[in-house]
Design an enzyme around this catalytic site. Structure first.
Site, PDB file in Angstrom:
ATOM      1  N   SER A 172       0.749  -1.072  -0.001  1.00 23.67           N
ATOM      2  CA  SER A 172      -0.108   0.080  -0.097  1.00 23.67           C
ATOM      3  C   SER A 172       0.898   0.984   0.006  1.00 23.67           C
ATOM      4  CB  SER A 172      -0.981   0.039   1.084  1.00 23.67           C
ATOM      5  OG  SER A 172      -1.930   1.069   1.248  1.00 23.67           O
ATOM      6  N   TYR A 186      -5.757   8.450  -5.342  1.00 23.88           N
ATOM      7  CA  TYR A 186      -4.749   7.583  -4.924  1.00 23.88           C
ATOM      8  C   TYR A 186      -4.974   7.216  -3.648  1.00 23.88           C
ATOM      9  CZ  TYR A 186       0.034   5.774  -4.152  1.00 23.88           C
ATOM     10  OH  TYR A 186       1.070   4.910  -3.523  1.00 23.88           O
ATOM     11  N   LYS A 190      -5.645   3.278  -2.196  1.00 26.69           N
ATOM     12  CA  LYS A 190      -4.630   2.412  -1.420  1.00 26.69           C
ATOM     13  C   LYS A 190      -5.467   2.005  -0.073  1.00 26.69           C
ATOM     14  CE  LYS A 190      -0.805   2.251  -3.422  1.00 26.69           C
ATOM     15  NZ  LYS A 190      -0.166   0.945  -3.958  1.00 26.69           N
TER      16      LYS A 190
END
Length: 332
Positions: A172, A186, A190
């Protein structure tokens, strides 16, 4: 009375250290193990493959670019410890079609045996203000960063459960522990990995299969260099409050934690603090780990408030600077 309380506390901590190994997973032996690394042609993925190869593993590299794969293969083979080790390269986009991913995993297992460790390292980062990012950017990052981890994991999990041995690693990011300016697309992709990993760990733990989620900070990789080209000023300034790690350092820690079956893998003091702060209902590998989280939570939360305040100040300063520039342009 205070001495007695202190003695009891010390005795309790010592007892926890003694008991912890009894409930911790048995370390995975890498010599002769088959390790599959997606996104293994560069950056952290390639360094993880090298680290595993140094310890005697057989490697399957999975990535899209065939030329980069072959170059990575040559680099990895320099670190062999015996003449039986093999590096297999497979070119495929792990985020597009599950059936393709399942087929390449089957090919790898036919050549090198069942997968003992899967490292999901394929991913990318794009940053920008929420309203300025194309909707397709959110879809693309969720596909690559999330589904690109789901598909390979789904392809290996049945065999791991049948054999009652295995490790699955999800790479991650610290942006998957806290949301930052410019990372609306983003960070969300994650964060999704964390939910997947926690649920999956609960399912597979009875089968002696362990999941590790790695949260590396900014790391000196081609991906970071590409990301920095379009980073908003606020995002760049916030990122600069911490240093940039070497991919070799990150890889060593991830491999070490995966071998031990640790759920969390963090780098440095900031990483340790973030993992403790965001542990929530995450699994722990030992009683000691849980105790450390309980003891440090209050202190780390206090420190985190100062960090959050500084981040807010950065955003406000950039906003004020931008407003001044706009006024100057109008009056010029």
């Amino acid at each position: 009375m205070l001495l007695l309380a202190a003695a009891c506390l010390v005795a309790f901590v010592l007892l926890l250290y003694m008991v912890s190994p009894l409930i911790s997973p048995k370390p995975l032996a890498l010599p002769g193990a088959h390790v599959v690394v997606t996104g293994g042609s560069s950056g952290i993925g390639k360094c993880i493959a090298i680290e595993c190869y140094k310890q005697g593993a057989f490697i399957t590299l999975v990535a899209r670019n065939e030329d980069k794969l072959l170059q990575a293969k040559k680099e990895i083979e320099k670190h062999s410890i015996n003449d039986k080790q093999v590096v297999l390269c497979i070119s495929v986009d792990v985020s597009q079609n599950y059936n393709q991913v399942e087929n390449v995993i089957k090919q790898a297992q036919e050549k090198l045996g069942p997968v003992d460790m899967l490292v999901n390292c394929a991913g990318m980062s794009l940053s920008g203000k929420f309203e300025e990012l194309e909707v397709s950017t959110f879809e693309r990052l969720m596909s690559i960063n999330y589904l690109g981890s789901v598909y390979p994991s789904r392809a290996v999990i049945t065999t791991m459960k049948e054999r009652r041995v295995g490790r699955i690693v999800f790479v991650s990011s610290q942006a998957g522990q806290l949301g930052l300016f410019g990372f609306t697309a983003y960070s969300s992709s994650k964060f999704a990995i964390r939910g997947l990993a926690e649920a999956l760990q609960m399912e597979v733990k009875p089968y002696n299969v362990y999941v590790t989620v790695a949260y590396p900070p900014d790391t000196d990789t081609p991906g970071l260099a590409e990301e920095n080209k379009t980073k908003p000023l606020e995002t760049r300034l916030i990122s600069e409050t911490t240093g940039v790690c070497k991919p070799e350092q990150v890889a060593k820690q991830i491999v070490k934690d995966a071998i031990q079956g640790n759920f969390n893998s963090s780098i440095g003091s900031d990483g340790y603090m973030l993992s403790s702060l965001t542990c929530g209902m995450a699994p722990v590998t030992s009683i000691t780990e849980g105790l450390q989280q309980v003891v440090t939570m209050g202190l780390f939360r206090t420190i985190a408030l100062f960090y959050l305040g500084s981040f807010d100040n950065i955003v406000r300063r950039c906003m004020a600077q931008r407003a001044k520039s706009e006024i100057a342009d109008k009056t010029a």
